[in-house]
Design a protein around this motif. Structure first.
Motif, PDB file in Angstrom:
ATOM      1  N   SER A 110     -13.299  16.151  -0.589  1.00 60.93           N
ATOM      2  CA  SER A 110     -12.237  16.182   0.422  1.00 60.93           C
ATOM      3  C   SER A 110     -11.418  14.898   0.388  1.00 60.93           C
ATOM      4  O   SER A 110     -10.196  14.921   0.602  1.00 60.93           O
ATOM      5  N   ALA A 111     -12.068  13.776   0.116  1.00 58.84           N
ATOM      6  CA  ALA A 111     -11.340  12.518  -0.023  1.00 58.84           C
ATOM      7  C   ALA A 111     -10.555  12.489  -1.334  1.00 58.84           C
ATOM      8  O   ALA A 111      -9.438  11.962  -1.392  1.00 58.84           O
ATOM      9  N   GLN A 112     -11.137  13.083  -2.380  1.00 58.96           N
ATOM     10  CA  GLN A 112     -10.462  13.116  -3.677  1.00 58.96           C
ATOM     11  C   GLN A 112      -9.134  13.871  -3.578  1.00 58.96           C
ATOM     12  O   GLN A 112      -8.141  13.481  -4.203  1.00 58.96           O
ATOM     13  N   ARG A 113      -9.096  14.939  -2.790  1.00 63.23           N
ATOM     14  CA  ARG A 113      -7.855  15.704  -2.644  1.00 63.23           C
ATOM     15  C   ARG A 113      -6.736  14.842  -2.044  1.00 63.23           C
ATOM     16  O   ARG A 113      -5.572  14.976  -2.413  1.00 63.23           O
ATOM     17  N   LEU A 114      -7.101  13.955  -1.123  1.00 59.51           N
ATOM     18  CA  LEU A 114      -6.109  13.054  -0.534  1.00 59.51           C
ATOM     19  C   LEU A 114      -5.619  12.043  -1.558  1.00 59.51           C
ATOM     20  O   LEU A 114      -4.433  11.705  -1.596  1.00 59.51           O
ATOM     21  N   LEU A 115      -6.527  11.554  -2.376  1.00 60.50           N
ATOM     22  CA  LEU A 115      -6.118  10.621  -3.429  1.00 60.50           C
ATOM     23  C   LEU A 115      -5.223  11.307  -4.458  1.00 60.50           C
ATOM     24  O   LEU A 115      -4.241  10.725  -4.935  1.00 60.50           O
ATOM     25  N   ASP A 116      -5.525  12.561  -4.784  1.00 56.89           N
ATOM     26  CA  ASP A 116      -4.673  13.313  -5.708  1.00 56.89           C
ATOM     27  C   ASP A 116      -3.263  13.453  -5.136  1.00 56.89           C
ATOM     28  O   ASP A 116      -2.269  13.331  -5.862  1.00 56.89           O
ATOM     29  N   ALA A 117      -3.184  13.690  -3.828  1.00 57.43           N
ATOM     30  CA  ALA A 117      -1.877  13.817  -3.189  1.00 57.43           C
ATOM     31  C   ALA A 117      -1.109  12.506  -3.244  1.00 57.43           C
ATOM     32  O   ALA A 117       0.126  12.509  -3.381  1.00 57.43           O
ATOM     33  N   TYR A 118      -1.824  11.392  -3.142  1.00 57.06           N
ATOM     34  CA  TYR A 118      -1.154  10.100  -3.217  1.00 57.06           C
ATOM     35  C   TYR A 118      -0.393   9.962  -4.535  1.00 57.06           C
ATOM     36  O   TYR A 118       0.756   9.494  -4.563  1.00 57.06           O
ATOM     37  N   PHE A 119      -1.012  10.385  -5.619  1.00 59.28           N
ATOM     38  CA  PHE A 119      -0.365  10.240  -6.922  1.00 59.28           C
ATOM     39  C   PHE A 119       0.813  11.196  -7.084  1.00 59.28           C
ATOM     40  O   PHE A 119       1.630  11.014  -7.997  1.00 59.28           O
ATOM     41  N   GLN A 120       0.921  12.191  -6.224  1.00 60.66           N
ATOM     42  CA  GLN A 120       2.116  13.031  -6.215  1.00 60.66           C
ATOM     43  C   GLN A 120       3.300  12.309  -5.567  1.00 60.66           C
ATOM     44  O   GLN A 120       4.457  12.644  -5.829  1.00 60.66           O
ATOM     45  N   LEU A 121       3.000  11.336  -4.733  1.00 60.20           N
ATOM     46  CA  LEU A 121       4.042  10.638  -3.978  1.00 60.20           C
ATOM     47  C   LEU A 121       4.492   9.344  -4.629  1.00 60.20           C
ATOM     48  O   LEU A 121       5.651   8.934  -4.475  1.00 60.20           O
ATOM     49  N   GLU A 122       3.599   8.663  -5.320  1.00 58.93           N
ATOM     50  CA  GLU A 122       3.924   7.379  -5.932  1.00 58.93           C
ATOM     51  C   GLU A 122       3.200   7.228  -7.255  1.00 58.93           C
ATOM     52  O   GLU A 122       2.140   7.826  -7.472  1.00 58.93           O
ATOM     53  N   ASP A 123       3.768   6.401  -8.101  1.00 62.69           N
ATOM     54  CA  ASP A 123       3.098   5.980  -9.333  1.00 62.69           C
ATOM     55  C   ASP A 123       2.743   4.512  -9.158  1.00 62.69           C
ATOM     56  O   ASP A 123       3.593   3.634  -9.330  1.00 62.69           O
ATOM     57  N   PRO A 124       1.497   4.212  -8.782  1.00 61.70           N
ATOM     58  CA  PRO A 124       1.137   2.815  -8.483  1.00 61.70           C
ATOM     59  C   PRO A 124       1.233   1.883  -9.683  1.00 61.70           C
ATOM     60  O   PRO A 124       1.297   0.666  -9.503  1.00 61.70           O
ATOM     61  N   SER A 125       1.286   2.450 -10.897  1.00 61.54           N
ATOM     62  CA  SER A 125       1.401   1.577 -12.075  1.00 61.54           C
ATOM     63  C   SER A 125       2.773   0.915 -12.150  1.00 61.54           C
ATOM     64  O   SER A 125       2.951  -0.071 -12.868  1.00 61.54           O
ATOM     65  N   THR A 126       3.747   1.448 -11.403  1.00 60.94           N
ATOM     66  CA  THR A 126       5.104   0.885 -11.434  1.00 60.94           C
ATOM     67  C   THR A 126       5.361  -0.068 -10.272  1.00 60.94           C
ATOM     68  O   THR A 126       6.455  -0.641 -10.179  1.00 60.94           O
ATOM     69  N   LEU A 127       4.389  -0.249  -9.387  1.00 63.98           N
ATOM     70  CA  LEU A 127       4.587  -1.035  -8.173  1.00 63.98           C
ATOM     71  C   LEU A 127       3.883  -2.383  -8.275  1.00 63.98           C
ATOM     72  O   LEU A 127       2.825  -2.503  -8.905  1.00 63.98           O
ATOM     73  N   ARG A 128       4.477  -3.377  -7.637  1.00 63.54           N
ATOM     74  CA  ARG A 128       3.909  -4.728  -7.622  1.00 63.54           C
ATOM     75  C   ARG A 128       3.850  -5.217  -6.176  1.00 63.54           C
ATOM     76  O   ARG A 128       4.660  -6.044  -5.757  1.00 63.54           O
ATOM     77  N   PRO A 129       2.914  -4.725  -5.377  1.00 62.79           N
ATOM     78  CA  PRO A 129       2.861  -5.143  -3.967  1.00 62.79           C
ATOM     79  C   PRO A 129       2.605  -6.633  -3.813  1.00 62.79           C
ATOM     80  O   PRO A 129       1.895  -7.240  -4.620  1.00 62.79           O
ATOM     81  N   GLU A 130       3.167  -7.190  -2.777  1.00 65.47           N
ATOM     82  CA  GLU A 130       2.831  -8.575  -2.448  1.00 65.47           C
ATOM     83  C   GLU A 130       1.436  -8.648  -1.847  1.00 65.47           C
ATOM     84  O   GLU A 130       0.700  -9.608  -2.076  1.00 65.47           O
ATOM     85  N   ALA A 131       1.067  -7.632  -1.078  1.00 70.87           N
ATOM     86  CA  ALA A 131      -0.251  -7.642  -0.431  1.00 70.87           C
ATOM     87  C   ALA A 131      -0.634  -6.240   0.005  1.00 70.87           C
ATOM     88  O   ALA A 131       0.228  -5.393   0.246  1.00 70.87           O
ATOM     89  N   CYS A 132      -1.947  -6.012   0.103  1.00 72.46           N
ATOM     90  CA  CYS A 132      -2.498  -4.785   0.673  1.00 72.46           C
ATOM     91  C   CYS A 132      -3.446  -5.170   1.801  1.00 72.46           C
ATOM     92  O   CYS A 132      -4.131  -6.197   1.731  1.00 72.46           O
ATOM     93  N   GLU A 133      -3.495  -4.338   2.845  1.00 70.45           N
ATOM     94  CA  GLU A 133      -4.317  -4.624   4.028  1.00 70.45           C
ATOM     95  C   GLU A 133      -4.036  -6.045   4.518  1.00 70.45           C
ATOM     96  O   GLU A 133      -4.943  -6.875   4.660  1.00 70.45           O
ATOM     97  N   LEU A 134      -2.779  -6.316   4.778  1.00 73.37           N
ATOM     98  CA  LEU A 134      -2.338  -7.649   5.163  1.00 73.37           C
ATOM     99  C   LEU A 134      -2.408  -7.833   6.673  1.00 73.37           C
ATOM    100  O   LEU A 134      -1.833  -7.044   7.428  1.00 73.37           O
ATOM    101  N   TYR A 135      -3.114  -8.865   7.111  1.00 71.13           N
ATOM    102  CA  TYR A 135      -3.190  -9.210   8.525  1.00 71.13           C
ATOM    103  C   TYR A 135      -1.982 -10.063   8.890  1.00 71.13           C
ATOM    104  O   TYR A 135      -1.705 -11.074   8.247  1.00 71.13           O
ATOM    105  N   LEU A 136      -1.261  -9.653   9.926  1.00 72.89           N
ATOM    106  CA  LEU A 136      -0.061 -10.350  10.365  1.00 72.89           C
ATOM    107  C   LEU A 136      -0.185 -10.733  11.828  1.00 72.89           C
ATOM    108  O   LEU A 136      -0.745  -9.979  12.636  1.00 72.89           O
ATOM    109  N   GLU A 137       0.353 -11.886  12.167  1.00 68.34           N
ATOM    110  CA  GLU A 137       0.332 -12.330  13.561  1.00 68.34           C
ATOM    111  C   GLU A 137       1.541 -13.209  13.821  1.00 68.34           C
ATOM    112  O   GLU A 137       1.901 -14.052  12.989  1.00 68.34           O
TER     113      GLU A 137
END
Length: 290
Positions: A110-137
């Motif tokens: 069930s979790a795998q199906r959500l991950l499969d859907a993610y790859f339908q929306l974005e190609d993470p190999s083309t992205l260069r995030p500055e941060a993930c799970e970033l705490y901001l204050e």
């Protein structure tokens, strides 16, 4: 500048507002009180737990070199992440009690199906995030402190900022969309005040049905939203002083752990303990699950 911290780090206990707690008070002041002041325990749902698992896998996927961020890599991260999370949170066992509990293969699928859907929306190999799970204050000029976690922050070479949030449910109708955008505008205000730049895009990815929602805020809108947050905080402070955290019955009550003690349904909450001398935003790992 922004600050990052581990997802389970306890923020400094100064009075603060987070998007989840602001939404709680808007939805039902009594819910805010029971969560933030009384700190009554709540049972996580399977959907929440799955959301945490998927968020964890996506965070770890972006720790890979770009060329290795593919569906196979995400799948390989899934089972180890679940083993680790389940060991860290034995209280989650309650969500898997009962005759309808999924087997481990069913749960991971069930979790795998959500991950499969993610790859339908974005190609993470083309992205260069500055941060993930970033705490901001940050602190507004009014003195109100805001804090929260951003799933992913993308910053273009020209300085344009995109805030990305993963939602493991389905794309919402109008009411749910407004609630989701409230959270994203909250992050936009924090980033604007920290960096002096209005985020170019707020992007929500709904993995249950592979849909996305994008929004472009402007400075005038964020100034107005700041006033909204100040008004919510002042209402919280007034309720804290008087102890008058009134219930606000709605269809959402059917999913509330505290319904049995809610006065709207004939129950009695604990005696109000008074406004605490130290009050943080109390954003929890479950709040970051969806």
């Amino acid at each position: 500048m922004s600050q990052s911290a581990p997802a389970d780090a306890e923020p400094r206990r100064q009075p603060a507002l987070s998007p989840s707690r602001a939404s709680d008070f808007k939805q039902c002041p009594l819910l805010y009180r029971l969560r933030v002041i009384d700190k009554l325990p709540e049972s996580p749902s399977r959907a929440q737990v799955r959301g945490i698992l998927v968020h964890t896998v996506l965070e770890r996927l972006y720790a890979h070199p770009p060329e290795e961020r593919d569906p196979a890599a995400a799948s390989a991260l899934l089972e180890p992440a679940w083993t680790e999370l389940y060991a860290e949170h034995p209280e989650w066992q309650e969500a898997f009690d009962g005759d309808d509990a999924p087997t481990r293969p069913e749960w991971l699928a069930s979790a795998q199906r959500l991950l499969d859907a993610y790859f339908q929306l974005e190609d993470p190999s083309t992205l260069r995030p500055e941060a993930c799970e970033l705490y901001l204050e940050t602190e507004l000029t009014s003195g109100l402190r805001l804090r929260g976690y951003v799933d992913r922050l993308d910053v273009a070479p020209a300085g344009d900022i995109r805030v990305v949030d993963y939602k493991t449910g389905s794309a919402p109708r109008e009411v749910g969309e407004a609630k989701a955008l409230f959270q994203m505008k909250f992050y936009a205000v924090v980033l604007w005040r920290l960096r002096g730049v209005v985020p170019r895009q707020l992007k929500l990815l709904y993995l249950s049905d592979a849909q996305q929602l994008t929004y472009t805020p402007d400075e005038a809108e964020l100034r107005k939203f700041e006033r909204t947050l100040d008004a919510i905080w002042q209402a919280i402070l007034r309720a804290g002083e008087s102890g008058d955290f009134r219930p606000n019955p709605s269809k959402l009550c059917d999913w509330c752990d505290h319904k049995p003690i809610c006065p709207a349904y004939g129950g009695s909450p604990p005696e109000y303990p008074g406004w605490p001398s130290s009050l943080g935003a109390t954003e929890t790992v479950l709040d970051r699950s969806d």
